[in-house]
Design an enzyme around this catalytic site. Structure first.
Site, short mmCIF file in Angstrom:
data_model
loop_
_atom_site.label_atom_id
_atom_site.label_comp_id
_atom_site.label_asym_id
_atom_site.label_seq_id
_atom_site.Cartn_x
_atom_site.Cartn_y
_atom_site.Cartn_z
N SER A 174 -29.22 14.06 -4.96
CA SER A 174 -29.08 14.57 -6.33
C SER A 174 -29.08 13.38 -7.27
O SER A 174 -28.85 12.24 -6.84
CB SER A 174 -27.75 15.31 -6.45
OG SER A 174 -27.44 15.60 -7.79
N TYR A 190 -18.45 15.69 -5.31
CA TYR A 190 -19.86 16.06 -5.15
C TYR A 190 -20.72 14.80 -5.14
O TYR A 190 -21.59 14.62 -4.27
CB TYR A 190 -20.29 17.01 -6.27
CG TYR A 190 -21.73 17.45 -6.18
CD1 TYR A 190 -22.15 18.30 -5.16
CD2 TYR A 190 -22.68 17.02 -7.11
CE1 TYR A 190 -23.49 18.70 -5.07
CE2 TYR A 190 -24.01 17.42 -7.03
CZ TYR A 190 -24.41 18.26 -6.00
OH TYR A 190 -25.72 18.66 -5.90
#
Ligand SMILES: NC(=O)c1ccc[n+]([C@@H]2O[C@H](COP(=O)([O-])OP(=O)(O)OC[C@H]3O[C@@H](n4cnc5c(N)ncnc54)[C@H](OP(=O)(O)O)[C@@H]3O)[C@@H](O)[C@H]2O)c1
Length: 239
Positions: A134, A147
């Protein structure tokens, strides 16, 4: 092509894209009904698809998933370790259950995928493992530490894997998307954070076929070309 997290979002879009290009796809996720109806649809359109319900936090289920792909097709050309979730919240809210879940799915799930596919690819001296990181694997934002940590881990694992599989002619790619319109923000349980993410995604997110095309680019290179990293964002996304 073996795809985890194929029941929605990036995985589903990639399954549709690759199937339309003529690939046989093996779809994994927990929501059996979703992958089954996607497989049925792809088959109706003339493609080859197999749905295998699985949970990436169970290593033996990931192994069975990859084994069924090999049983069906005799080999595994591409594994896309895509399953993931993003229940963002500041550390001080102590959502330890969600930290555990992100570590289990986003990191251990990727490792279990590698463990399941690597022996087959080593034996064939060919294959391609695609991991999904990501922008959060490159940038850390307050409120998204865990995350981001899981997605940094995916980058680190991908680079280590890249170096280690050179003798086996295996290619590795890590793809790091920015905001892409999927069900991902639904995994945020804190109402205030969920609201701001939904707003951000409504304003900025680009369609999921952006990711599918990135996969298509990486896998369609000549065998001697190994595209190791792709980072892409919506043109308007700043961070
Ligand atoms: N969308 C974005 O903006 C964005 C940006 C950067 C990175 N990513 C990454 O892209 C990947 C795909 O996410 P998405 O955006 O497509 O979100 P999504 O629409 O929520 O899809 C997530 C997929 O992961 C699967 N999954 C979750 N937990 C699982 C488990 N324990 N076992 C098996 N499958 C599981 C889900 O299937 P089931 O619920 O049916 O199991 C679903 O198919 C994730 O790794 C995410 O971190 C997304």
């Amino acid at each position: 092509m073996v795809i985890t997290g194929a029941s929605s979002g990036l995985g589903e879009a990639t399954a549709r894209f690759l199937s339309a290009e003529g690939a046989s796809v093996v779809l994994g996720a927990r929501r059996a009904d979703r992958i089954k109806s996607l497989a049925d649809e792809l088959i109706r359109r003339g493609g080859k698809a197999l749905a295998v319900p699985m949970d990436v936090i169970q290593s033996e289920q990931v192994k069975k998933f990859v084994d069924s792909a090999v049983q069906a097709h005799g080999r595994i050309d591409v594994l896309i370790n895509n399953a993931g979730l993003m229940p963002q919240s500041p550390l001080e809210r102590l959502r330890i259950d969600e930290w555990d879940r992100m570590i289990d799915v986003n990191i251990k799930g990727v490792l279990y995928g590698i463990a399941a596919a690597l022996p087959y690819m080593k034996q064939k001296k060919s294959g391609h493992i695609i991991n999904v990181s990501s922008v959060a694997g490159h940038k850390v934002r307050a409120g998204g530490a865990v995350y981001a940590a899981t997605k940094h881990a995916v980058l680190a694992l991908s680079e280590g894997l890249r170096q280690e599989v050179k003798p086996y002619n295996i290619r590795t790619t890590v793809i790091s998307p920015g905001a892409v319109a999927t069900e991902l923000p639904n995994s945020i349980s804190e109402p205030d954070i969920a609201e701001s993410f939904h707003k951000f995604y409504e304003d900025f997110a680009i369609p999921a076929d952006s990711f599918a095309r990135a996969v298509g680019f990486a896998i369609s290179q000549p065998e001697e070309v190994d595209v190791n990293e792709i980072l892409f964002r919506p043109t308007r996304q700043e961070l």
